[in-house]
Design a protein around this motif. Structure first.
Motif, PDB file in Angstrom:
ATOM      1  N   LYS A 282     -10.179  -4.274 -18.114  1.00 39.76           N
ATOM      2  CA  LYS A 282      -9.476  -4.782 -19.288  1.00 39.76           C
ATOM      3  C   LYS A 282      -8.065  -5.284 -18.952  1.00 39.76           C
ATOM      4  O   LYS A 282      -7.174  -5.274 -19.793  1.00 39.76           O
ATOM      5  CB  LYS A 282      -9.391  -3.704 -20.372  1.00 39.76           C
ATOM      6  N   GLY A 283      -7.879  -5.687 -17.688  1.00 39.60           N
ATOM      7  CA  GLY A 283      -6.601  -6.294 -17.307  1.00 39.60           C
ATOM      8  C   GLY A 283      -5.451  -5.332 -17.130  1.00 39.60           C
ATOM      9  O   GLY A 283      -4.305  -5.765 -16.983  1.00 39.60           O
ATOM     10  N   LYS A 284      -5.715  -4.031 -17.130  1.00 39.18           N
ATOM     11  CA  LYS A 284      -4.641  -3.062 -16.951  1.00 39.18           C
ATOM     12  C   LYS A 284      -4.236  -2.988 -15.482  1.00 39.18           C
ATOM     13  O   LYS A 284      -5.085  -3.062 -14.597  1.00 39.18           O
ATOM     14  CB  LYS A 284      -5.082  -1.685 -17.439  1.00 39.18           C
ATOM     15  N   THR A 285      -2.960  -2.819 -15.248  1.00 37.59           N
ATOM     16  CA  THR A 285      -2.421  -2.752 -13.892  1.00 37.59           C
ATOM     17  C   THR A 285      -1.705  -1.429 -13.693  1.00 37.59           C
ATOM     18  O   THR A 285      -0.909  -1.018 -14.532  1.00 37.59           O
ATOM     19  CB  THR A 285      -1.438  -3.908 -13.631  1.00 37.59           C
ATOM     20  N   ARG A 286      -2.006  -0.795 -12.584  1.00 37.98           N
ATOM     21  CA  ARG A 286      -1.318   0.447 -12.239  1.00 37.98           C
ATOM     22  C   ARG A 286      -0.804   0.345 -10.812  1.00 37.98           C
ATOM     23  O   ARG A 286      -1.214  -0.526 -10.036  1.00 37.98           O
ATOM     24  CB  ARG A 286      -2.261   1.649 -12.367  1.00 37.98           C
ATOM     25  N   THR A 287       0.099   1.248 -10.452  1.00 31.16           N
ATOM     26  CA  THR A 287       0.699   1.255  -9.119  1.00 31.16           C
ATOM     27  C   THR A 287       0.084   2.375  -8.291  1.00 31.16           C
ATOM     28  O   THR A 287       0.117   3.544  -8.698  1.00 31.16           O
ATOM     29  CB  THR A 287       2.220   1.444  -9.205  1.00 31.16           C
ATOM     30  N   GLN A 288      -0.491   2.024  -7.163  1.00 27.50           N
ATOM     31  CA  GLN A 288      -1.101   2.986  -6.249  1.00 27.50           C
ATOM     32  C   GLN A 288      -0.140   3.222  -5.084  1.00 27.50           C
ATOM     33  O   GLN A 288       0.235   2.286  -4.378  1.00 27.50           O
ATOM     34  CB  GLN A 288      -2.425   2.467  -5.721  1.00 27.50           C
ATOM     35  N   LYS A 289       0.270   4.472  -4.876  1.00 26.84           N
ATOM     36  CA  LYS A 289       1.188   4.836  -3.804  1.00 26.84           C
ATOM     37  C   LYS A 289       0.401   5.220  -2.552  1.00 26.84           C
ATOM     38  O   LYS A 289      -0.523   6.042  -2.619  1.00 26.84           O
ATOM     39  CB  LYS A 289       2.078   6.012  -4.230  1.00 26.84           C
TER      40      LYS A 289
END
Length: 206
Positions: free
Chosen positions: A68-75
């Motif tokens: 659904k176009g969501k963006t998260r930050t992966q460390k």
């Protein structure tokens, strides 16, 4: 054999008689584009980055697009084993161990997918490419940390390099602001020119 020798002599004479091509015009034409390309690249480069080098342990924040176009930050934590290119196309080779398997990523530093690069510690290295780590396992794959006077010296060098980077970024920002101000100042002058041309036409009609 005599015919072949004559043909060779004729080819050599033709080659010697040909005019030498000059590239002065091409160089002059290309030299005018270099400042424009450099200014465009400087505007797209990230600012406020940490000074990193080969052998540094870093924590990279990558943008991951989910459903659904969501963006998260992966460390991700790993080691920089190589660097390539400069400027806008600068990239680093990032290596990490995931479940006992070595994984390498070539990361373009100024790309939007790389949201952050945090420095964890400096590693003690004597090479510009650490490809030998691919054959190491366990503790032998870990780099020794810089300690003591060497760490103090390295921290001072990094601080000086980061200060120089900040000064360069400030100069680039000031240059961009000056260009924008000059462009805005030129717009009213261009709008006033048609109005001055319309005024004599109205007087002649009267």
């Amino acid at each position: 054999g005599m015919q072949t020798c004559a043909q060779r002599q004729g080819v050599r004479a033709f080659a010697a008689a040909r005019p030498v091509r000059t590239t002065c015009v091409r160089v002059q034409a290309n030299s005018g584009l270099v400042p424009l390309v450099e200014s465009i690249q400087r505007d797209q480069m990230k600012t406020g980055l940490s000074k990193i080098a080969v052998g540094d342990s870093v924590r990279v924040g990558l943008a991951v697009v989910e459903a659904k176009g969501k963006t998260r930050t992966q460390k991700l934590d790993g080691v920089i084993i190589a660097e390539g290119s400069k400027g806008l196309s600068r990239n680093v080779t990032f290596r990490r161990i995931f479940q006992g398997v070595g994984v390498e990523l070539t990361l373009p530093v100024h790309a939007p997918v790389v949201q952050s690069i945090e420095l964890i510690k400096h590693g003690r290295v004597r090479r510009s490419k650490l490809y030998y780590l691919r054959d190491r396992l366990g503790k032998s794959a870990k780099l020794k940390s810089i300690v003591g006077a060497a760490k103090t010296k390295r921290d001072a060098q990094v601080a000086a390099a980061e200060a120089a980077m900040r000064e360069e970024e400030a100069a680039i920002a000031a240059e961009a602001a000056a260009r924008q101000a000059a462009a805005k100042a030129a717009e009213p002058a261009e709008e006033a020119a048609p109005a001055e041309e319309e005024a004599p036409a109205a007087e002649e009609a009267a």
